[in-house]
Design an enzyme around this catalytic site. Structure first.
Site, PDB file in Angstrom:
ATOM      1  N   SER A 198      56.421 -33.027  -4.963  1.00 33.94           N
ATOM      2  CA  SER A 198      56.968 -33.457  -3.675  1.00 33.94           C
ATOM      3  C   SER A 198      56.112 -32.904  -2.535  1.00 33.94           C
ATOM      4  O   SER A 198      54.916 -33.194  -2.478  1.00 33.94           O
ATOM      5  CB  SER A 198      58.438 -33.046  -3.575  1.00 33.94           C
ATOM      6  N   GLY A 239      60.190 -29.215  -1.409  1.00 36.94           N
ATOM      7  CA  GLY A 239      61.300 -28.844  -0.534  1.00 36.94           C
ATOM      8  C   GLY A 239      61.223 -29.469   0.840  1.00 36.94           C
ATOM      9  O   GLY A 239      61.715 -28.894   1.815  1.00 36.94           O
TER      10      GLY A 239
END
Length: 431
Positions: free
Chosen positions: A163, A83
């Site tokens: 991520s 995120g």
């Protein structure tokens, strides 16, 4: 649904069960005196209602085979969400643990502080200290103390991060952070800022109108002001990470096993890149921004030649993906001190190989299924610690698994990210 109950050092945790899988939602594992203060372990010996998800809390969600107990010793997967260090939740449905639990895995989804609360640094902070990452270390400590009561084996924990979560997982493996709470890492598309926090903090101060960045000042600012300032700050770093740990220094990692991966087309769907590529200005985008995004002097044309050969209509998208994700994948593959396996994921007949598209197949979330393709691989890896294809040997045999998102059409290639290593400048000087 019926109640599921576990008693552990944290307390009595009451979740829900469908008779196949027990789920314990949003278990608190830390407490903070104030948003910008370091966290402490949560109080123990209490009754915890874990029957309902609270996605905005900093908490853990656990899924287990129904009725699991301390006699089972199931492998544990701890998932750290991505995120961009500014969003995400421990209740991400793409990484739901149901499919893994049906195959004898205990899964923990970890929440942590993001945004300014998790990743602003202040005078007096110890080197390489980020509250969001320390939150994850507290979660791992909670797992060590409590997961056996849920049926998990605290000596066989695999961290999976995607991520920003992959970056966090690699940071937790630093020698100054690693506490032996996990055996191995699956790091999917890690993303490190190109600039140090010291180089970025003047932009953040400017976004607050020149305010001195301190715990006291940020605590006094209203949530609305903090949000507006962060948006201004983020807009100055649209093609990079506005927040996040720096620098990537694989030589500082402990000797833990790492599976490192990226998707082939990381940011083809990025809106600015899509626009530039759609109107035929991808090469101009690269020539204009390539140096700023890390391509070494004199290497833009060489990189462009390789990018055109791979996907001539997605030059801008490839630049963003290479600069933001794949350069770090290549560095970790070559320099992490432990055993490394490298994978590159390609499109399947259901999804493009865009950023984050690998989460659902890895966790067997719809439209994928438990035990299918990548999910079957993850379960086996968590049990055995063996990736199932040749190890990436830095000096000679740079083997990379090429496979589609469904886990089909697997081949082994040699050094597919070599063009990135040749084109991009190193950004590993300590700061």
């Amino acid at each position: 649904m019926q109640a599921a109950e576990v008693t552990c050092p944290a307390g009595t945790v009451v979740g829900i069960s469908d008779g196949v899988v027990d789920t314990f939602h949003s278990i608190p594992f830390l407490r903070t005196a104030a948003p910008f203060m370091d966290a402490e372990p949560a109080h123990t010996g209490i009754l915890i209602d874990a029957s309902q998800p609270r996605p905005d809390d900093i908490a853990l969600t656990i899924t287990t085979p129904a009725g699991a107990s301390d006699t089972n010793d199931y492998p544990v997967i701890a998932y750290i969400h991505g995120g961009r260090f500014e969003s995400g939740t421990h209740e991400d449905p793409r990484a739901d643990g149901y499919a893994n639990a049906t195959q004898g895995i205990v899964q923990v989804q970890i929440g942590y502080r993001v945004g300014l609360e998790g990743f602003t640094r202040f005078p007096g902070d110890t080197p390489h200290h980020y509250r969001g990452i320390d939150d994850c270390n507290l979660a791992l400590e909670w797992i060590q103390k409590n997961i056996e009561a849920f049926g998990g084996d605290p000596t066989n924990v695999t961290i999976v991060g995607q991520s920003a979560g992959a970056t966090t997982a690699l940071w937790l493996a630093r020698k100054d952070h690693y506490r032996g709470a996990f055996r191995r890492i699956v790091a999917m598309s890690p993303c490190f800022p190109r600039q140090s926090y010291d180089d970025r903090k003047s932009d953040l101060s400017f976004a607050f109108g020149g305010m001195r960045l301190s715990r006291e000042n940020l605590s006094k600012a209203s949530p609305q002001r903090r949000l507006r300032a962060y948006k201004r700050f983020r807009n100055r770093h649209l093609l990079d990470m506005a927040l996040g740990p720096h620098p990537l220094a694989p030589q500082e990692m402990a000797d833990v096993d790492v599976v490192i991966s990226s998707v082939r087309d990381e940011f083809y769907m990025n809106p600015p890149a899509q626009f530039a590529d759609r109107i035929g200005l991808g090469a101009l985008f690269a020539r204009t921004l390539g140096r700023a995004m890390g391509i070494a002097p004199g290497q833009v044309s060489n990189w462009l030649g390789d990018a055109r050969a791979m996907s001539p209509r997605n030059i801008a998208g490839r630049l963003i993906g290479d600069a933001t994700i794949r350069r770090w994948v290549d560095i970790v593959a070559h320099e992490a001190p432990g055993r490394v396996w490298h994978a590159e994921l390609h499109p399947d007949d259901r999804n493009p190989a865009d950023h984050s598209r690998d989460i659902r197949p890895l966790f067997g979330a719809k439209p994928y299924s438990a035990g299918e393709g990548l999910n079957g691989w993850l379960v086996k890896y968590a049990r055995t610690g063996e990736a199932g294809w040749p190890e990436f040997e830095k000096e000679r045999n740079q083997s990379t698994l090429i496979v589609d998102l469904s886990g089909r059409n697997a081949t082994v290639a040699q050094d597919p990210l070599g063009y990135i290593r040749q084109a991009f400048a190193r950004l590993d000087s300590p700061q």
